[in-house]
Every structure is written in C-alpha cells, then in structure tokens.
Design an enzyme around this catalytic site. Structure first.
Site, mmCIF file in Angstrom:
data_model
loop_
_atom_site.group_PDB
_atom_site.id
_atom_site.type_symbol
_atom_site.label_atom_id
_atom_site.label_comp_id
_atom_site.label_asym_id
_atom_site.label_seq_id
_atom_site.Cartn_x
_atom_site.Cartn_y
_atom_site.Cartn_z
ATOM 1 N N LYS A 37 -24.704 9.304 53.740
ATOM 2 C CA LYS A 37 -23.562 9.517 54.575
ATOM 3 C C LYS A 37 -23.931 9.554 56.055
ATOM 4 O O LYS A 37 -23.130 9.217 56.906
ATOM 5 C CB LYS A 37 -22.898 10.856 54.250
ATOM 6 C CG LYS A 37 -22.237 10.984 52.937
ATOM 7 C CD LYS A 37 -21.611 12.369 52.832
ATOM 8 C CE LYS A 37 -21.106 12.626 51.451
ATOM 9 N NZ LYS A 37 -20.564 13.983 51.324
ATOM 10 N N GLY A 38 -25.119 10.013 56.366
ATOM 11 C CA GLY A 38 -25.469 10.358 57.737
ATOM 12 C C GLY A 38 -25.357 9.261 58.764
ATOM 13 O O GLY A 38 -25.108 9.531 59.934
ATOM 14 N N VAL A 80 -32.296 18.763 62.643
ATOM 15 C CA VAL A 80 -31.286 18.355 63.619
ATOM 16 C C VAL A 80 -29.947 18.078 62.963
ATOM 17 O O VAL A 80 -29.875 17.722 61.782
ATOM 18 C CB VAL A 80 -31.745 17.120 64.426
ATOM 19 C CG1 VAL A 80 -32.928 17.471 65.315
ATOM 20 C CG2 VAL A 80 -32.080 15.945 63.531
ATOM 21 N N ASP A 102 -37.421 10.477 57.939
ATOM 22 C CA ASP A 102 -38.192 11.705 57.834
ATOM 23 C C ASP A 102 -39.451 11.398 57.023
ATOM 24 O O ASP A 102 -40.394 10.831 57.549
ATOM 25 C CB ASP A 102 -37.288 12.756 57.165
ATOM 26 C CG ASP A 102 -37.794 14.160 57.310
ATOM 27 O OD1 ASP A 102 -38.859 14.458 56.738
ATOM 28 O OD2 ASP A 102 -37.136 14.970 57.966
ATOM 29 N N ASP A 136 -25.896 16.311 59.218
ATOM 30 C CA ASP A 136 -25.209 17.544 58.856
ATOM 31 C C ASP A 136 -26.148 18.653 58.404
ATOM 32 O O ASP A 136 -27.339 18.430 58.190
ATOM 33 C CB ASP A 136 -24.239 17.263 57.709
ATOM 34 C CG ASP A 136 -24.963 17.070 56.388
ATOM 35 O OD1 ASP A 136 -24.668 17.818 55.440
ATOM 36 O OD2 ASP A 136 -25.834 16.181 56.286
#
Length: 186
Positions: free
Chosen positions: A51-52, A161, A111, A167
């Site tokens: 989703k990000g 973050v 990440d 989120d």
C-alpha cells in the site's frame, strides 16, 4: 479519550520532519522528467507495490509527460529468520503482459530488500523489455540481501518513518512529508 486528546497523541508521535513536502515535490518532478526523457515513445508500465507507494506513484505518474500505464501488486514474503525461503505470495498481481513494456517498479521504501528482491526476480522471469526500481526512500544500513534500487530519491538513516504513504498502524499515510515516528510511550 476525547478527539482533542487523540489528536494531541497523534501529533506527539511525529518526532521530526526528515524530508519536507517541498523536497519531495522537487525530487518527484525531477524523477518524472528523467523517466520521460528515458522512455520517450516507448511502452512504460509503472508498477506500485501496495500500500505504501500509492501516494508516490500518483504524484510521479502526473510528472511523466509521455504515455504510461500503471499496475498494482501486493506481495508478501515468508521468511525463516534472516534467510528467505524464496516463497513470495502475490496477493494481487498486475494484469498486463509485461513482455511488452519497460517496467518501472515504484516503491515507497527499501529496508531489508528481501521482498522487493524476490518480486524483481519474479518480474524479470516474465521477460519485460527492461526493468528498473525507483524508490522514494532507501535505508541501506538495514539491507539483509544484496539489492540496490536503480534510483533512490532520498537515502535515510535507520529511523522508523511515516508520511507520504508510509504508515504506522495504517495512520499517518496522509502526511505530505516524511517524518521520524516517535516510538516512545506517550
């Protein structure tokens, strides 16, 4: 808890702004120009991993001046400790036959790199004309696999973050900037 208490708690979770709205806007504009210049007249498919990345994808595609299509994927990887089992479950796949496109994966943050590394391998096996990874944020010190994006708009330290699509518990995606999240109890 009243609405005011809830808002105060929400706001106190923002430790500090790391990347401003203006910095994001300028970097996205420049990246859109680079994509437009690179693929002028060629079939482009922008693929967002949900989703990000949805906010970044929306802004980036509006900065691209040549025709492009968009697609969305949801992917989950299953790992045993720090070693990938190689099992990536696609919960939503792109519909296009990517062998006819230059594919640009538009990611929010890299990440550990494990899931995206596996998704890239899977998409490459579908024989796209080319494949690039563009990420809004890169945290190289968290990498657990050898993976580097083709372009990172911002490289950040190992902070948790939020904002601009990222989120915490589904909150903070609507912030127009990237902020360090305050993980301490409030």
């Amino acid at each position: 808890m009243s609405m005011i208490d809830s808002m105060e708690k929400f706001e106190k979770r923002i430790k500090r702004v790391l990347v401003s709205e203006e910095q994001i806007r300028e970097a996205v504009k420049q990246t859109g120009k680079e994509i437009s210049d690179s693929y002028d007249g060629q079939p482009i498919l922008l693929v967002s991993i949900l989703k990000g990345a949805f906010v970044f994808m929306a802004d980036l595609c509006r900065e691209i001046t040549v025709p492009c299509e968009i697609g969305f994927m949801c992917a989950k990887s299953y790992y045993n400790g720090t070693v990938s089992t190689g099992i990536v479950k696609i919960t939503m796949d792109i519909e296009q036959d990517i062998s006819k496109y230059h594919v640009v994966i538009v990611e929010d943050i890299i990440d550990t790199g494990r899931t995206l590394n596996d998704v890239v391998k899977m998409l490459k096996s579908r024989n796209p004309l080319s494949l690039r990874v563009i990420t809004l944020l890169d945290k190289p010190e968290r990498r657990l696999v050898e993976f580097n994006p083709d372009k990172a708009l911002f490289t950040i330290p190992d902070y948790f973050v939020v904002g601009y699509g990222l989120d915490c518990g589904e909150y903070y995606r609507n912030l127009p900037y990237i902020a360090e999240y305050n993980e301490e109890e409030i």
